[in-house]
Scaffold this active site. Structure first.
Site, PDB file in Angstrom:
ATOM      1  N   ASP A  35       0.829  -1.204   0.000  1.00  0.00           N
ATOM      2  CA  ASP A  35       0.000   0.000   0.000  1.00  0.00           C
ATOM      3  C   ASP A  35       0.865   1.256   0.000  1.00  0.00           C
ATOM      4  O   ASP A  35       0.540   2.249  -0.655  1.00  0.00           O
ATOM      5  CB  ASP A  35      -0.907   0.019   1.235  1.00  0.00           C
ATOM      6  N   SER A  36       1.971   1.218   0.748  1.00  0.00           N
ATOM      7  CA  SER A  36       2.853   2.385   0.830  1.00  0.00           C
ATOM      8  C   SER A  36       3.482   2.699  -0.526  1.00  0.00           C
ATOM      9  O   SER A  36       3.668   3.867  -0.886  1.00  0.00           O
ATOM     10  CB  SER A  36       3.948   2.151   1.874  1.00  0.00           C
ATOM     11  N   GLU A  37       3.792   1.658  -1.300  1.00  0.00           N
ATOM     12  CA  GLU A  37       4.373   1.862  -2.631  1.00  0.00           C
ATOM     13  C   GLU A  37       3.326   2.447  -3.583  1.00  0.00           C
ATOM     14  O   GLU A  37       3.632   3.331  -4.399  1.00  0.00           O
ATOM     15  CB  GLU A  37       4.901   0.533  -3.176  1.00  0.00           C
ATOM     16  N   TYR A  38       2.102   1.951  -3.464  1.00  0.00           N
ATOM     17  CA  TYR A  38       1.012   2.489  -4.286  1.00  0.00           C
ATOM     18  C   TYR A  38       0.776   3.960  -3.942  1.00  0.00           C
ATOM     19  O   TYR A  38       0.597   4.805  -4.824  1.00  0.00           O
ATOM     20  CB  TYR A  38      -0.259   1.677  -4.041  1.00  0.00           C
ATOM     21  N   ASP A  39       0.776   4.266  -2.645  1.00  0.00           N
ATOM     22  CA  ASP A  39       0.542   5.644  -2.205  1.00  0.00           C
ATOM     23  C   ASP A  39       1.601   6.600  -2.748  1.00  0.00           C
ATOM     24  O   ASP A  39       1.300   7.746  -3.099  1.00  0.00           O
ATOM     25  CB  ASP A  39       0.518   5.720  -0.675  1.00  0.00           C
ATOM     26  N   SER A  84     -13.118   8.156  -0.183  1.00  0.00           N
ATOM     27  CA  SER A  84     -12.083   7.537   0.646  1.00  0.00           C
ATOM     28  C   SER A  84     -11.298   8.616   1.378  1.00  0.00           C
ATOM     29  O   SER A  84     -11.344   9.796   1.019  1.00  0.00           O
ATOM     30  CB  SER A  84     -11.129   6.708  -0.223  1.00  0.00           C
ATOM     31  N   LYS A 118      -5.174   1.749  11.703  1.00  0.00           N
ATOM     32  CA  LYS A 118      -5.941   1.561  10.473  1.00  0.00           C
ATOM     33  C   LYS A 118      -6.316   0.089  10.314  1.00  0.00           C
ATOM     34  O   LYS A 118      -5.469  -0.790  10.412  1.00  0.00           O
ATOM     35  CB  LYS A 118      -5.123   2.005   9.262  1.00  0.00           C
ATOM     36  N   ARG A 139     -17.627  -0.171  -2.065  1.00  0.00           N
ATOM     37  CA  ARG A 139     -17.463   1.219  -2.497  1.00  0.00           C
ATOM     38  C   ARG A 139     -17.501   1.325  -4.021  1.00  0.00           C
ATOM     39  O   ARG A 139     -18.064   2.255  -4.579  1.00  0.00           O
ATOM     40  CB  ARG A 139     -16.139   1.785  -1.982  1.00  0.00           C
ATOM     41  N   GLU A 180     -15.929  -0.784   7.651  1.00  0.00           N
ATOM     42  CA  GLU A 180     -14.876  -1.620   7.079  1.00  0.00           C
ATOM     43  C   GLU A 180     -15.083  -3.068   7.496  1.00  0.00           C
ATOM     44  O   GLU A 180     -15.268  -3.360   8.683  1.00  0.00           O
ATOM     45  CB  GLU A 180     -13.514  -1.135   7.588  1.00  0.00           C
TER      46      GLU A 180
END
Length: 218
Positions: A35-39, A84, A118, A139, A180
């Protein structure tokens, strides 16, 4: 400032990469990067688009929330957009958030924040009519999601009827509850352990397990 050819190429490359990984994450439930790489990819695209606003297109990943619902699912339209949350990567990001909050307040107030870990799962929207569970959706792209009503009904933590007993509030005739769906790490390990015993494919991570379970067509 006008973009040069390298800026344009990088922007198109980022859009393609983000679109690819969004599809793998939201539709296939098979993420290939953290997720951090995508962000980081997403933030780089945001930076370039803010620097060169003429390059922003309506099909840019920054103009969307998730992905279109997968084929095979009925579609449900959200009564109001299901957006989001944004990310913060530095103290400057947090200070900017605090500043924006204060600017939107009608009066000067001392602010307090409540922080929590989170929960990495799947965002869902539950619809209730006259206090009874009616339907549920993912979503999706923020406007339209996948109908996961049948699978949500299997979750014991989701009330099928809203009670007014011992409450000071009256249940509204129409209500949307957004939250969630996630799986605890210990349960995730048990699921994969059972899958290995039966020779089935294991899930990559808890979020993947939650999403895969919710989006079973059978």
């Amino acid at each position: 400032m006008k973009p040069n050819s390298e800026d344009k190429l990088r922007l198109e490359e980022l859009k393609s990469l983000i679109q690819l990984h969004s599809y793998k994450y939201h539709v296939l439930d098979a993420p290939e990067i953290l997720d951090s790489e995508y962000d980081l990819l997403f933030r780089e695209l945001l930076f370039l688009e803010s620097k060169f606003p003429d390059l922003v297109s309506k099909n840019s990943p920054t103009q969307r929330v998730g992905m279109k619902p997968a084929e095979g699912f009925k579609k449900i339209t959200h009564d109001s957009p299901m957006l989001s949350l944004d990310n913060a990567f530095s103290s400057k990001d947090l200070k900017d958030f605090h500043r924006r909050v204060k600017e939107r307040l009608a009066e000067e107030l001392e602010l307090y924040y409540c922080c929590e870990l989170k929960l990495d799962g799947v965002a869902v929207n539950l619809f209730y009519k006259d206090g009874k569970f009616d339907k549920a959706a993912t979503r999706g792209d923020g406007s339209t999601g996948e109908d996961i009503t049948h699978n949500i009904r299997t979750l014991s933590s989701v009330p099928l009827i809203l009670s007014e007993e011992n409450s000071d509030y009256k249940v509204p005739s129409s209500l949307e509850v957004r939250g969630e769906v996630f799986i605890r790490t210990k349960d995730f390990r048990l699921v994969n352990k059972e899958a290995i015993k039966k020779g089935r494919k294991i899930f990559a991570n808890p979020r993947n397990a939650a999403a895969g379970s919710l989006r079973q067509l059978d």
